[in-house]
Design an enzyme around this catalytic site. Structure first.
Site, PDB file in Angstrom:
ATOM      1  N   GLU A 103     108.237  40.012   0.793  1.00  0.00           N
ATOM      2  CA  GLU A 103     109.397  39.155   0.507  1.00  0.00           C
ATOM      3  C   GLU A 103     110.570  39.476   1.417  1.00  0.00           C
ATOM      4  OE1 GLU A 103     110.136  39.542  -3.698  1.00  0.00           O
ATOM      5  OE2 GLU A 103     108.130  38.840  -4.186  1.00  0.00           O
ATOM      6  N   ARG A 163     103.307  40.997  -8.945  1.00  0.00           N
ATOM      7  CA  ARG A 163     103.778  41.467  -7.643  1.00  0.00           C
ATOM      8  C   ARG A 163     102.930  40.799  -6.570  1.00  0.00           C
ATOM      9  NH1 ARG A 163     107.902  42.444  -9.459  1.00  0.00           N
ATOM     10  NH2 ARG A 163     108.989  44.437  -9.715  1.00  0.00           N
ATOM     11  N   THR A 211     103.135  35.993 -11.318  1.00  0.00           N
ATOM     12  CA  THR A 211     104.540  36.386 -11.508  1.00  0.00           C
ATOM     13  C   THR A 211     104.624  37.910 -11.591  1.00  0.00           C
ATOM     14  OG1 THR A 211     104.373  36.222 -13.929  1.00  0.00           O
ATOM     15  CG2 THR A 211     105.169  34.267 -12.741  1.00  0.00           C
ATOM     16  N   GLY A 224      99.871  43.549 -20.880  1.00  0.00           N
ATOM     17  CA  GLY A 224     100.929  44.400 -21.421  1.00  0.00           C
ATOM     18  C   GLY A 224     101.979  43.507 -22.044  1.00  0.00           C
ATOM     19  N   ARG A 225     103.224  43.864 -21.849  1.00  0.00           N
ATOM     20  CA  ARG A 225     104.310  43.093 -22.482  1.00  0.00           C
ATOM     21  C   ARG A 225     104.294  41.635 -22.029  1.00  0.00           C
ATOM     22  NH1 ARG A 225     106.805  48.471 -21.327  1.00  0.00           N
ATOM     23  NH2 ARG A 225     106.447  47.808 -19.195  1.00  0.00           N
ATOM     24  N   ILE A 226     104.302  41.404 -20.698  1.00  0.00           N
ATOM     25  CA  ILE A 226     104.427  40.029 -20.209  1.00  0.00           C
ATOM     26  C   ILE A 226     103.109  39.269 -20.373  1.00  0.00           C
ATOM     27  CG2 ILE A 226     104.957  38.590 -18.195  1.00  0.00           C
ATOM     28  CD1 ILE A 226     106.813  40.935 -17.263  1.00  0.00           C
ATOM     29  N   ARG A 256      93.233  47.774 -18.889  1.00  0.00           N
ATOM     30  CA  ARG A 256      92.532  49.063 -18.931  1.00  0.00           C
ATOM     31  C   ARG A 256      92.153  49.439 -20.360  1.00  0.00           C
ATOM     32  NH1 ARG A 256      96.947  52.145 -15.420  1.00  0.00           N
ATOM     33  NH2 ARG A 256      98.140  51.241 -17.123  1.00  0.00           N
ATOM     34  N   HIS A 268     110.965  34.410  -6.384  1.00  0.00           N
ATOM     35  CA  HIS A 268     111.049  35.613  -7.230  1.00  0.00           C
ATOM     36  C   HIS A 268     112.185  35.508  -8.255  1.00  0.00           C
ATOM     37  CE1 HIS A 268     109.994  40.156  -7.347  1.00  0.00           C
ATOM     38  NE2 HIS A 268     110.273  39.694  -8.552  1.00  0.00           N
ATOM     39  N   ILE A 269     112.020  34.556  -9.173  1.00  0.00           N
ATOM     40  CA  ILE A 269     113.064  34.324 -10.190  1.00  0.00           C
ATOM     41  C   ILE A 269     112.529  34.538 -11.609  1.00  0.00           C
ATOM     42  CG2 ILE A 269     114.552  32.806  -8.824  1.00  0.00           C
ATOM     43  CD1 ILE A 269     113.123  30.399 -10.201  1.00  0.00           C
ATOM     44  N   GLY A 270     111.455  35.330 -11.723  1.00  0.00           N
ATOM     45  CA  GLY A 270     110.841  35.544 -13.045  1.00  0.00           C
ATOM     46  C   GLY A 270     111.832  35.953 -14.123  1.00  0.00           C
TER      47      GLY A 270
HETATM   48  P1  NAP Z   1     103.168  46.407 -18.709  1.00  0.00           P
HETATM   49  O1  NAP Z   1     103.614  46.178 -20.104  1.00  0.00           O
HETATM   50  O2  NAP Z   1     103.110  47.804 -18.192  1.00  0.00           O
HETATM   51  O3  NAP Z   1     101.740  45.694 -18.520  1.00  0.00           O
HETATM   52  C1  NAP Z   1     100.924  45.906 -17.421  1.00  0.00           C
HETATM   53  C2  NAP Z   1      99.503  45.548 -17.782  1.00  0.00           C
HETATM   54  O4  NAP Z   1      98.695  45.700 -16.617  1.00  0.00           O
HETATM   55  C3  NAP Z   1      98.873  46.412 -18.857  1.00  0.00           C
HETATM   56  O5  NAP Z   1      98.137  45.610 -19.741  1.00  0.00           O
HETATM   57  C4  NAP Z   1      97.943  47.338 -18.088  1.00  0.00           C
HETATM   58  O6  NAP Z   1      96.818  47.758 -18.817  1.00  0.00           O
HETATM   59  C5  NAP Z   1      97.510  46.394 -16.995  1.00  0.00           C
HETATM   60  N1  NAP Z   1      96.949  47.102 -15.852  1.00  0.00           N
HETATM   61  C6  NAP Z   1      97.507  48.059 -15.085  1.00  0.00           C
HETATM   62  N2  NAP Z   1      96.647  48.453 -14.128  1.00  0.00           N
HETATM   63  C7  NAP Z   1      95.535  47.723 -14.314  1.00  0.00           C
HETATM   64  C8  NAP Z   1      94.284  47.674 -13.656  1.00  0.00           C
HETATM   65  N3  NAP Z   1      94.022  48.471 -12.604  1.00  0.00           N
HETATM   66  N4  NAP Z   1      93.352  46.812 -14.116  1.00  0.00           N
HETATM   67  C9  NAP Z   1      93.611  46.015 -15.174  1.00  0.00           C
HETATM   68  N5  NAP Z   1      94.780  46.001 -15.832  1.00  0.00           N
HETATM   69  C10 NAP Z   1      95.723  46.859 -15.405  1.00  0.00           C
HETATM   70  O7  NAP Z   1     104.109  45.644 -17.693  1.00  0.00           O
HETATM   71  P2  NAP Z   1     104.916  44.266 -17.949  1.00  0.00           P
HETATM   72  O8  NAP Z   1     106.261  44.565 -18.510  1.00  0.00           O
HETATM   73  O9  NAP Z   1     104.045  43.309 -18.657  1.00  0.00           O
HETATM   74  O10 NAP Z   1     105.119  43.800 -16.436  1.00  0.00           O
HETATM   75  C11 NAP Z   1     104.004  43.493 -15.620  1.00  0.00           C
HETATM   76  C12 NAP Z   1     104.421  43.364 -14.171  1.00  0.00           C
HETATM   77  O11 NAP Z   1     105.136  42.142 -14.010  1.00  0.00           O
HETATM   78  C13 NAP Z   1     105.393  44.438 -13.672  1.00  0.00           C
HETATM   79  O12 NAP Z   1     104.686  45.572 -13.182  1.00  0.00           O
HETATM   80  C14 NAP Z   1     106.177  43.747 -12.603  1.00  0.00           C
HETATM   81  O13 NAP Z   1     105.661  44.091 -11.332  1.00  0.00           O
HETATM   82  C15 NAP Z   1     105.978  42.260 -12.871  1.00  0.00           C
HETATM   83  N6  NAP Z   1     107.225  41.539 -13.164  1.00  0.00           N
HETATM   84  C16 NAP Z   1     107.634  40.542 -12.333  1.00  0.00           C
HETATM   85  C17 NAP Z   1     108.766  39.818 -12.623  1.00  0.00           C
HETATM   86  C18 NAP Z   1     109.229  38.684 -11.752  1.00  0.00           C
HETATM   87  O14 NAP Z   1     110.432  38.529 -11.556  1.00  0.00           O
HETATM   88  N7  NAP Z   1     108.341  37.865 -11.252  1.00  0.00           N
HETATM   89  C19 NAP Z   1     109.537  40.122 -13.759  1.00  0.00           C
HETATM   90  C20 NAP Z   1     109.102  41.148 -14.571  1.00  0.00           C
HETATM   91  C21 NAP Z   1     107.944  41.860 -14.275  1.00  0.00           C
HETATM   92  P3  NAP Z   1      96.959  48.781 -20.057  1.00  0.00           P
HETATM   93  O15 NAP Z   1      97.803  48.081 -21.064  1.00  0.00           O
HETATM   94  O16 NAP Z   1      95.583  48.946 -20.534  1.00  0.00           O
HETATM   95  O17 NAP Z   1      97.603  50.000 -19.508  1.00  0.00           O
END
Ligand code: NAP
Length: 312
Positions: free
Chosen positions: A259, A230, A228, A148-150, A170, A277-279
């Protein structure tokens, strides 16, 4: 009219007074449970569980504006049933989190922690041709679980390093594939072909514990695992064992299942880079996250659609 709202006290220093116009704020510290009351909005940190009981305590609630992109700390089904809007803070933290992911990838590949310990401990005896040899990135394979975005931002940063990119998500990402040469693969190939496996999927019932004993056994010997996303995507004890046994090359982690606790076996394991957890922890990003969370509250209370809803 002033709206009574609950906002995590830890966000106080990141918000400007004008962002709080029209809000009658009760600042909620991390150790305070949600009391019964007439608050119409809550801005929680990701460490606060907002479930059925909490929502029941807040009968007037209209919006949970989570100050994170992940929202696994909110029971969105319970919220939907009560017609409470849930919002998150996407996009603004993408670059900061992708940068931190690369910090972990490079730290693992080039054995940064061991090097720092050697110098700090006064044990460094000088340059040696075989000292702290790491993984050359060019030509290796970066696997992204979640694009996705990250995940995509991490993949785009991989191009100048000369990495081949594979991903599992997905749905296909044609633009990402066109721009980076990335190939979509299934879970099995992702595990078997990645020299570096980086997790970027949310915590859901499908992804919880996906990195377990079996998955770790199918990863390449010497591979690097980076998380980075969950913490509960990984079974921490199993990862600790894989590192102890030398099957895995290294693990770079920013997030943990419980955590701030970390499974003792993982905390003691060799070749880890463990961050607290400083992402998204840059000045700019944390201000933007707080601003979006409060802007979501303001929009909902004005009767407008929220800026970044996850459910309504
Ligand atoms: P996002 O844009 O919603 O991207 C999530 C990705 O995961 C999408 O590509 C999605 O697929 C895929 N996905 C979801 N369920 C799946 C599954 N069962 N099998 C395979 N792929 C699956 O979210 P994001 O903004 O990139 O953020 C991702 C995660 O990073 C967040 O949910 C958050 O928990 C974590 N995060 C952590 C920090 C930190 O401080 N460490 C900071 C920011 C975010 P589709 O595109 O096909 O739907």
């Amino acid at each position: 009219m002033s709206h009574p709202v609950l906002i995590a006290a830890e966000l106080k220093g990141l918000l400007e007074p004008d962002q709080l116009d029209g809000l009658d704020v009760t600042w909620l510290t991390a150790d305070q449970p949600i009391r019964k009351g007439d608050w119409v909005a809550i801005v929680p940190l990701l460490s606060r569980w907002v479930g059925g009981t909490e929502l029941k305590h807040l009968p007037k609630l209209r919006v949970v504006a989570n100050c994170a992109v992940g929202y696994n700390n909110v029971d969105v089904v319970a919220a939907e049933m009560r017609k409470v809007i849930v919002t998150n803070t996407p996009d603004v933290l993408t670059d900061a989190t992708a940068d931190l992911t690369w910090t972990l990838i490079l730290a693992c590949a080039r054995r940064l922690v061991e090097g720092i310990d050697l110098v700090r401990g006064g044990h460094w005896t000088g340059w040696h041709p075989e000292q702290l040899l790491g993984l050359e990135l060019r030509g290796r394979t970066l696997g992204l679980f979640g694009a996705g975005r990250i995940g995509q931002a991490v993949g785009r940063r991989a191009v100048p390093f000369g990495l081949r990119i594979i991903y599992a998500a997905r749905t296909p990402k044609p633009e990402f594939e066109r721009d980076t040469g990335a190939a979509r693969v299934d879970w099995s190939r992702l595990l078997g072909e990645s020299d570096i496996l980086s997790l970027h999927a949310p915590s859901t019932p499908e992804t919880k514990g996906i990195i377990n004993v079996e998955a770790l056994a199918r990863m390449k010997t010497g591979a690097i695992l980076v998380n980075t996303a969950r913490g509960d995507l990984i079974r921490e004890e199993a990862l600790g064992v894989a590192l102890e046994q030398g099957r895995l090359g290294a693990a770079g982690l920013d997030v943990y299942a419980d955590e701030p606790a970390i499974h003792p076996r993982l905390r003691a394991a060799p070749r880890t880079v463990l961050l607290p957890h400083i992402g998204s922890a840059t000045h700019d990003t944390r201000r933007k996250m707080a601003a979006i969370a409060v802007a979501n509250v303001q929009a909902v209370l004005r009767g407008e659609p929220p800026l970044t809803p996850v459910c309504r």
